[in-house]
Motif scaffolding. Structure first.
Motif, PDB file in Angstrom:
ATOM      1  N   GLU A  22       0.831  -1.206   0.000  1.00 25.24           N
ATOM      2  CA  GLU A  22       0.000   0.000   0.000  1.00 25.24           C
ATOM      3  C   GLU A  22       0.867   1.259   0.000  1.00 25.24           C
ATOM      4  N   GLY A  57       0.826   3.853  -2.910  1.00 25.61           N
ATOM      5  CA  GLY A  57       0.432   5.189  -2.485  1.00 25.61           C
ATOM      6  C   GLY A  57      -1.050   5.319  -2.208  1.00 25.61           C
ATOM      7  N   GLU A  58      -1.729   4.192  -2.078  1.00 20.92           N
ATOM      8  CA  GLU A  58      -3.169   4.190  -1.808  1.00 20.92           C
ATOM      9  C   GLU A  58      -3.488   3.063  -0.826  1.00 20.92           C
ATOM     10  N   ARG A  59      -4.567   3.279  -0.059  1.00 17.69           N
ATOM     11  CA  ARG A  59      -5.053   2.206   0.808  1.00 17.69           C
ATOM     12  C   ARG A  59      -5.833   1.217  -0.057  1.00 17.69           C
ATOM     13  N   LEU A  60      -5.397  -0.025  -0.086  1.00 10.12           N
ATOM     14  CA  LEU A  60      -5.997  -1.027  -0.955  1.00 10.12           C
ATOM     15  C   LEU A  60      -7.063  -1.862  -0.259  1.00 10.12           C
ATOM     16  N   THR A 113     -10.724  -1.697  -1.186  1.00 11.69           N
ATOM     17  CA  THR A 113     -11.260  -0.366  -1.419  1.00 11.69           C
ATOM     18  C   THR A 113     -11.480  -0.207  -2.926  1.00 11.69           C
ATOM     19  N   ALA A 137      -9.752   1.752  -4.807  1.00 18.21           N
ATOM     20  CA  ALA A 137      -8.402   1.679  -5.358  1.00 18.21           C
ATOM     21  C   ALA A 137      -7.917   0.235  -5.383  1.00 18.21           C
TER      22      ALA A 137
END
Length: 322
Positions: free
Chosen positions: A43, A47-50, A61, A63
C-alpha cells in the motif's frame, strides 16, 4: 519495497479472496504477520489504501479493486509468457525458412513437411524452390535455415555447414505408352543413346547433368540435342506426348499418369544424393525440431546426421562452451 513483485500481487489477491489475514496467510503457506507487513508495504508503494480492515473482515477499497483487476491481468500475462517461452525453447513456435530443388517435392519433402506441420502447427514455414547453388548461397547468407539440393555446398563459408545425404535415387526413363519400350521393365544405356531424350536444364541440377553426360560416349552424346524441360512434371508430360524418352529420378514414378510407362535404366545408375544442409552453429530450437522430424521420418539419416554433428568443429565448440 522498491518495486511490486509477482508475490505481492498474489498476496493481495489471496487477501481479497479470503477477506481475512489469517486465512489468506494459511492459503499462501506463510505466517500472518509477514503477510500483514507485505500488504502494508504494498500500500505504501502504490500510495493508496488497498484494503479496509473491519471487524467483519478485510475488503478491497475502490483503489484496491482497480489494483486487483490489474494484478490478475499481470499474473495471467506472466503465466502466458512462461508458456510462450517454453514453447519457443521447444521449437513449437517461430519460423523455418527452407529452400529446395523441385524434385525433392516428389520425395522425401512431402512426408517430412507434412509431419512437421502436424506436430508444429504454429511454426511459420517459408518455403522456396531454388537451384542447388542458389540454395547454398542463401544458406550461407543467412537467408535460409535449411537447403535441400543435389550439389555438395562449395565456396567461401561452406565449411560452416553440416550437409547430410537426405534421400537416394536411381535413374529411370519414362516413355509414352505408344513407345516401343512401353511395357518393358528396363532400358539400357546403349538404347538410350539412340533415343531423343528429355532432361532437366543442365544449369538447374549440374551434378545430375555431369553424371548423365558421363554415361554416354563423348563422340555421340544424345544430351547435346536433348529437349530441356523445366521440371520432372514437364519431363513426364513431354514423354507422354512422344517428344522423347524422359530421364529423371525414380521418385518421378510418383507423377501418376496412365499414358506413360517407366523403365529402370540398366546398368543401374545411382543419381547424386539429395542433400540437406544447415549452418552448424545455428542454435534455433525450430531448426532442432525440424531435424528431429527428419530423423523420425527418414531413419537412415539419423545416424549419419548425429555423426556429422558430433564431428563438426562448430558444434563441438558450442558443446564445450556449455
Amino acid at each position: 519495497m522498491r518495486r511490486v513483485e509477482a508475490r505481492h500481487l498474489r498476496y493481495a489477491l489471496a487477501l481479497a479472496e479470503h477477506q481475512h489475514f489469517g486465512r489468506a496467510a494459511a492459503s499462501l503457506g506463510i505466517a500472518q504477520p509477514p503477510l500483514s507487513t507485505q500488504i502494508a508495504a504494498l500500500e505504501r508503494e502504490v500510495g493508496e489504501r488497498l484494503f479496509d480492515r473491519t471487524p467483519r473482515g478485510v475488503f478491497p477499497t475502490a483503489a484496491g479493486a482497480a489494483f486487483l483487476a490489474g494484478a490478475r491481468r499481470a499474473l495471467d500475462e506472466m503465466a502466458g509468457a512462461v508458456v510462450d517461452a517454453g514453447r519457443a525453447a521447444r521449437g513449437e513456435t517461430g519460423r523455418l525458412r527452407l529452400g529446395f530443388i523441385g524434385s525433392a517435392l516428389l520425395a522425401p519433402l512431402p512426408a517430412v513437411l507434412g509431419r512437421f506441420r502436424r506436430t508444429h502447427p504454429d511454426v511459420r514455414l517459408a518455403v522456396q524452390e531454388m537451384e542447388s547453388p542458389a540454395g547454398t548461397a542463401a544458406l550461407l547468407a543467412g537467408e535460409l535455415d535449411v537447403a535441400v539440393g543435389r550439389a555438395t555446398p562449395r565456396g567461401v563459408g561452406a565449411e560452416s555447414l553440416v550437409t547430410v545425404p537426405f534421400w537416394t535415387n536411381h535413374l529411370v526413363a519414362v516413355v509414352s505408352t505408344a513407345h516401343p519400350h512401353a511395357g518393358r521393365s528396363t532400358i539400357g544405356v546403349d538404347q538410350l543413346a539412340r533415343e531423343d531424350l528429355v532432361i532437366t536444364p543442365p544449369d538447374k541440377e549440374p551434378a545430375v547433368s555431369a553424371m548423365l553426360r558421363a554415361l554416354f560416349a563423348p563422340e555421340r552424346c544424345p544430351l547435346d540435342g536433348a529437349t530441356v524441360a523445366r521440371d520432372v512434371h514437364t519431363i513426364v508430360g513431354l514423354a507422354a506426348c512422344g517428344v522423347g524418352v524422359g530421364l529423371g529420378p525414380d521418385s518421378m514414378r510418383r507423377v501418376a499418369r496412365n499414358d506413360v510407362w517407366f523403365c529402370d535404366v540398366t546398368p543401374r545408375v545411382r543419381l547424386p544424393d539429395l542433400l540437406l544442409s544447415f549452418r552448424a552453429a545455428d542454435r534455433s530450437p525450430v531448426l532442432a525440431a525440424f531435424l528431429d522430424t527428419v530423423r523420425r521420418t527418414c531413419p537412415d539419416v539419423e545416424s549419419r546426421l548425429d555423426r556429422l554433428l558430433a564431428a563438426h568443429p562448430d558444434t563441438a565448440a558450442r558443446r564445450a562452451a556449455g
